[in-house]
Design an enzyme around this catalytic site. Structure first.
Site, short mmCIF file in Angstrom:
data_model
loop_
_atom_site.label_atom_id
_atom_site.label_comp_id
_atom_site.label_asym_id
_atom_site.label_seq_id
_atom_site.Cartn_x
_atom_site.Cartn_y
_atom_site.Cartn_z
N ASP A 172 -4.59 -13.81 -2.25
CA ASP A 172 -3.91 -13.44 -1.02
C ASP A 172 -3.92 -14.68 -0.13
OD1 ASP A 172 -3.31 -10.89 -1.74
OD2 ASP A 172 -4.52 -9.90 -0.20
N ASP B 140 -10.13 -11.23 11.29
CA ASP B 140 -9.15 -11.48 10.23
C ASP B 140 -7.77 -11.71 10.86
OD1 ASP B 140 -8.32 -11.72 7.66
OD2 ASP B 140 -8.59 -9.64 7.11
N ASP C 45 -5.18 -13.46 9.71
CA ASP C 45 -4.08 -13.40 8.73
C ASP C 45 -2.91 -14.30 9.10
OD1 ASP C 45 -5.35 -11.64 7.03
OD2 ASP C 45 -4.52 -9.86 7.97
N GLU D 253 -10.64 -6.65 -4.27
CA GLU D 253 -10.51 -7.66 -3.22
C GLU D 253 -11.75 -7.68 -2.34
OE1 GLU D 253 -7.61 -8.64 0.59
OE2 GLU D 253 -6.80 -7.63 -1.18
N HIS E 180 0.87 -1.17 0.00
CA HIS E 180 0.00 0.00 0.00
C HIS E 180 0.91 1.23 0.00
CE1 HIS E 180 -2.16 -3.17 2.21
NE2 HIS E 180 -3.31 -2.61 1.83
N ASP F 250 2.28 2.09 3.34
CA ASP F 250 3.24 1.14 3.93
C ASP F 250 4.67 1.62 3.71
OD1 ASP F 250 1.13 -0.62 4.39
OD2 ASP F 250 1.44 -1.66 2.48
N HIS G 208 -10.66 -13.81 4.16
CA HIS G 208 -11.89 -13.08 3.84
C HIS G 208 -13.00 -14.05 3.44
CE1 HIS G 208 -9.57 -9.10 2.86
NE2 HIS G 208 -9.45 -9.49 4.12
N ASP H 205 -0.41 -12.48 2.28
CA ASP H 205 -1.04 -11.46 3.12
C ASP H 205 -1.21 -12.07 4.50
OD1 ASP H 205 -2.36 -9.35 4.18
OD2 ASP H 205 -4.06 -9.40 2.82
#
Length: 437
Positions: A294, A305, A307, A230, A99, A102, A269, A337
């Site tokens: 991802d 989430d 991750d 996404e 991003h 980031d 997700h 991700d």
């Protein structure tokens, strides 16, 4: 400066190796169904989790100990660039994703923010040319800053919408400059908490307007990346507009955007939407919308989430089966991700986590290839639907059947006999395939 001095290049050593810093299944040059593993999987490192993530959670501050930590934000941003390319080289991953926020800190104004971004993009461009690493995709973070409290493309504030458009314009320019193969739109706050204060029609219309502007500007500057959306069902808003693959596809069809977009699907997700990852991939694939993945997994005992790095062989096998049956992921890839757990705070854990994810996906790829080569699933499905190959079934599939002809057939065919789906047997066979490769 080197940030992982005690770690060398990660090599493939095979299943017999007991070296934790080696691949047991991921052999990038091994050919599977006519392509190398590297070509099938197109792994990518997520900049946000790997280099900006600090290991914080809702109940505690970060625990990560990182060599690029610095009090000066721009110095830290530059150090993260160096760490990223060192990591990519040593782990053997060809791509990375980020991003805009980031990689560079925000300034007091948009102009200052863009200036910070340009400094880091200059440095990234130099390192990409020197290393051969590539950008799988970039995106704009239009959800962290308080200005986006009510959304970006779906905000109730026209000034915020204008800022989002300006940020998006800059992000597309960055993607073009760095040769991004894809560009992702993730609506982190594109949703609502309550209909009591929401004009849903206006919000959806405005979101579509913003996406059409992005399409127009990408054509204007010659940015040929594949656009990806996404889906995510909830968190942070109660109801995200891009809830799942089917909802997102319907949105794109309604607003005449389908020809410009595919889907970037995330495993965690899918879980939050009440689906399996393979379900979301199948929905995208049969609609010609499978773009990129991802790769992570969620904790089924927790409702958010998490991750986690993917280590579920059952899931990665079915994921790669869907990808292979769909003809691959094209310009997309398998982006991790995922973040190390809060208790895994040492630098070496970044390598161990990625090795776990890469080996698990490689294992899944090999198992999926065996399922396809031996037509294990194909034969099961073909046999189950064989009644549609001839007779009245063939008439239905060909579009020749009518309600009158179906009634005539049913009147003459009173004996209906269903057959068992044999699901338990199928799952046992799947287990046998997974643990045989």
């Amino acid at each position: 400066m080197a940030y992982f001095q005690n770690i060398g290049k990660i090599a493939y050593e095979g299943k017999g190796s007991d070296n934790p810093l080696a691949f047991k299944h991921y052999n990038p040059k091994e050919v599977v169904l006519g392509k190398t593993m590297e070509e099938h999987l197109r792994f990518a490192v997520a900049y946000w989790h790997t280099f900006t993530g600090a290991g914080s959670d809702p109940f505690g501050v970060g625990t990560a100990v990182r060599g690029w930590d610095s009090a000066n934000e721009m110095d830290q941003a530059k150090a993260r660039v160096e760490a990223n390319f060192e990591f990519l080289n040593k782990i053997g991953i060809p791509y990375f994703c980020f991003h805009d926020r980031d990689i560079a800190p925000e300034g007091a104004t948009l102009a200052e923010t863009n200036k910070n971004l340009d400094v880091i993009v200059d440095l990234m461009e130099e390192n990409m040319k020197a290393s051969g690493a590539k950008l799988l995709w970039n995106t704009a973070n239009m959800f962290t800053n308080p200005r986006f409290v009510h959304g970006a493309g779906t905000t109730s504030n026209a000034d915020v919408f204008a800022y989002a458009g300006a940020q998006l314009k800059k992000s597309l320019e960055v993607g073009k400059r760095l040769g991004a193969e894809n560009y992702v739109f993730w609506g982190g706050r594109e949703g609502y908490e309550t209909l009591l204060n929401t004009d849903m029609a206006l919000e959806l219309d405005n979101l579509a307007r913003l996406l059409h502007m992005a399409v127009a500007y990408s054509k204007e500057i010659g940015f040929g990346a594949q656009f990806l959306i996404e889906p995510k069902p909830k968190e942070p808003t109660k109801h995200q507009y891009d809830f799942d693959a089917a909802t997102t596809i319907a949105f794109l069809q309604k607003y005449d955007l389908k020809e410009y977009f595919k889907l970037n699907l995330e495993a965690n997700h899918a879980t939050l939407a009440g689906h399996t990852f393979e379900h979301e991939i199948r929905v995208a694939a049969i609609n010609g919308m499978l773009g990129s993945l991802d790769a992570n997994q969620g904790d089924l005992l927790l409702g958010w989430d998490t991750d986690e790095f993917p280590t579920d062989l059952y899931s990665t096998t079915l994921t790669m089966y869907e990808v292979l049956k769909a003809g691959g992921i094209g310009k997309g890839g398998v982006n991790f991700d995922a973040k190390v757990r809060r208790g895994s705070f040492e630098d070496v854990d970044l390598f161990l986590a990625h090795i776990a994810g890469m080996d698990t996906y490689a294992w899944g790829l090999k198992a999926a290839a065996k399922l396809i080569e031996e037509k294990i699933i194909d034969n099961i499905v073909d046999n189950r639907y064989r009644s549609f190959k001839d007779g009245i079934g063939a008439e239905i599939v060909a579009g020749r059947a009518t309600l009158q002809s179906l009634e005539q057939y049913a009147m003459q065919n009173n004996a209906i006999k269903n057959e068992s789906g044999r699901l338990e047997r199928i799952k046992l066979v799947l287990n046998e395939v997974i643990y045989s490769v």
